[in-house]
Structures are given as C-alpha cells and as structure tokens.
Design an enzyme around this catalytic site. Structure first.
Site, PDB file in Angstrom:
ATOM      1  N   TYR A 123      10.182   9.188  13.200  1.00 43.32           N
ATOM      2  CA  TYR A 123       8.994   8.378  13.463  1.00 43.32           C
ATOM      3  C   TYR A 123       7.947   9.184  14.236  1.00 43.32           C
ATOM      4  CZ  TYR A 123       6.123   4.600  15.418  1.00 43.32           C
ATOM      5  OH  TYR A 123       5.081   3.790  15.783  1.00 43.32           O
TER       6      TYR A 123
ATOM      7  N   VAL B 288       0.819  -1.216   0.000  1.00 43.17           N
ATOM      8  CA  VAL B 288       0.000   0.000   0.000  1.00 43.17           C
ATOM      9  C   VAL B 288       0.851   1.263   0.000  1.00 43.17           C
ATOM     10  CG1 VAL B 288      -2.010  -1.092   1.041  1.00 43.17           C
ATOM     11  CG2 VAL B 288      -0.269  -0.067   2.528  1.00 43.17           C
TER      12      VAL B 288
ATOM     13  N   LYS C 264       4.210  10.305  12.916  1.00 42.32           N
ATOM     14  CA  LYS C 264       2.986   9.907  13.609  1.00 42.32           C
ATOM     15  C   LYS C 264       2.195  11.126  14.084  1.00 42.32           C
ATOM     16  CE  LYS C 264       3.122   5.387  13.416  1.00 42.32           C
ATOM     17  NZ  LYS C 264       2.109   4.639  12.626  1.00 42.32           N
TER      18      LYS C 264
ATOM     19  N   SER D  30       0.804   6.902  17.348  1.00 43.46           N
ATOM     20  CA  SER D  30       1.658   6.344  18.403  1.00 43.46           C
ATOM     21  C   SER D  30       1.735   7.357  19.527  1.00 43.46           C
ATOM     22  CB  SER D  30       3.064   6.071  17.862  1.00 43.46           C
ATOM     23  OG  SER D  30       3.969   5.791  18.916  1.00 43.46           O
TER      24      SER D  30
END
Length: 282
Positions: free
Chosen positions: A164, A69, A168, A151
C-alpha cells in the site's frame, strides 16, 4: 456564486470513489456546493443510493454513476456520463483505492497477487482515470485540475503495509510526471496525503483513543473528512492556479512527530491485538 472565494460554477468535476461515506462523499458535497456539476462514481449502486442520492435530493448538481474505474469499460462509462453533463469537463478527484485488512503483513509474506492487487487499486485506477480526463481536456483545448489521494504511508515508511505504501508513493511520482507533461496544456495535477482521518473505512483499523492521538499527532487529534476535502477543493480551484506537481500533507502534523509506532514497529492505531499478532507473524 457571489461572495464565495471558491467558485467552480460552470464546470464538471468527476469524483471517482464518491460513495464511501467518508472523504469521497464529503468532496462530492463540497465541490457541488462550490457550484460544480459533480459526476459521483462508485462501484456500488447501494452506496450511491445511501450516500449520494441525499445530495441530489438536497438540490445539488450531482450525477450518480455506477462504474468500476479499475476497468476500461468503467472509465468509458464515467467519461460518457461526464460528456452528457450540461457543463464542460474541468476536474477529477481520484479517491478510489484503499487496502483490505488482509493486505497488512510483513514484507517477507507479500505475494505477487497481494502486490498487484494493491497497485491496481491505488495506482492504476488513479493513472488511467487521470489519463482519460487529461486526454479529453486536451482534445477540447481546455484547462483543468486533477487531484488524487495518496497517503502519509506513501510519504514515509509503512511497516507491515509495504504494498500500500509503495503504491501510494508511486502515485506521488505519477502526479509529478503528469504535472510536467500537462503543464503547457493548462492542466494541473496535484495530490494530497492524508494522515489518520475519522472515516467509516478507518474504523477497520482505528479505535477511539484520545490520549494516543495527543501523543502521536502534533495537533492532538485525527482529521475530519471535510478537512481533507477542503484541501482537495483548494487544489481544484483557481486559488491554486500556480500550483502543480505537489503532494500536500494533510495530517495534523503526524509526520512531524512520527511517534505512533510501538516497540515492535507496528502502528499504535491498530486496535486489535490479534490482528497485530497476525500481521507480524513470520
């Protein structure tokens, strides 16, 4: 499904990132048990065989789809599979994402390629998969629900994991904006932000330390995949029919204490001292 307050029967739900054996696999099972047909998507055909085929064998309405995806072709493959399902498209769960150990490092060491890789995996996959599902729902004039996984790192600081955490956090912003744009179409867009959860992927970083868990997490333990999946199931279902644009922290109160960092500001959950030294190296 009589006597079941969460009823998704007569609906098709896509789970992108379904076959890791953790949250995605658990979501797939629980959504199918709630009556939906689930299009279970993974890049890995082997993971589909290991984690999704047993759900099919158990009689659940699950359609395994091998597709990436992160690509337009992969998204097209998923949407074609959903279009062939017996039930109309209703929902999407974006689980695909994550971060390899090599992406942990001080901010001053992050390269453009590191940054772009994390944003591609954790933001672009969510956005373009959500875009495709929303467009299809709008074309059919059908309501629906999209739920993504952010997260706790996107809701607070993420020392030595800035790419990261920022990706998020951007996912949360995208969730809010899409929720506004799609609200009058009857399409709800929400997210959850898990804390430390016991999954196969988490063993890369986290060892068993009950005392540390009691010290760091208000509820005194790590989460289980089904607890994250339960929150996702709620946001998919009609129980949350008046909720959109929200990111639900599912962390056992970890954010309330925020005491899981050591004197060097690295996470106490990191089990390998050589890894800790490597990521803090200037």
């Amino acid at each position: 499904m009589e006597n079941n307050i969460v009823d998704l029967s007569g609906r098709t739900v896509i789970v992108a990132g379904a076959a890791g054996g953790g949250i995605g696999t658990t979501v797939t099972r629980m959504v199918a048990e709630a009556g939906a047909t689930v299009v279970a998507v993974s890049r890995s055909a082997d993971n589909l065989t290991t984690h999704i085929d047993p759900l099919v064998t158990d009689g659940l309405s699950v359609i395994p789809v091998a597709a990436d995806v992160a690509t337009d072709d992969g998204i097209a493959t998923v949407m074609n599979a959903a279009g062939r399902a017996d039930e109309p498209l209703y929902g999407l769960v974006n689980v695909a994402g994550g971060a390899a150990p090599a992406t942990w490092m001080p901010s001053v060491r992050v390269s453009r390629s590191d940054w772009r890789e994390l944003f591609a995996a954790n933001l672009e996959t969510m956005f373009f998969m959500s875009q495709a599902v929303a467009a299809e729902l709008k074309s059919q004039q059908r309501s629906g629900s999209i739920v993504s996984i952010s997260s706790i790192s996107g809701m607070n600081t993420a020392p030595f994991h800035i790419g990261y955490g920022t990706a998020k956090a951007a996912l949360v912003a995208a969730t809010r904006t899409m929720a506004v744009e799609l609200a009058t179409d009857g399409i709800r867009v929400n997210a959850i932000a898990p804390g430390v959860t016991a999954t196969p992927a988490s063993t890369t970083y986290v060892d068993e330390d009950a005392e540390r868990d009691r010290r760091a997490i208000a509820m005194g333990r790590r989460g289980r995949p089904e607890e994250q999946a339960g929150a996702i199931l709620f946001l998919l279902s009609d129980l949350s029919s008046y909720i959109t644009g929200q990111t639900l922290l599912v962390d056992g109160g970890l954010n309330l204490k925020w005491t899981h960092m050591g004197a060097d500001h690295t996470s106490l959950f990191l089990k390998d001292e050589s890894f800790r030294a490597a990521i803090t190296m200037p």
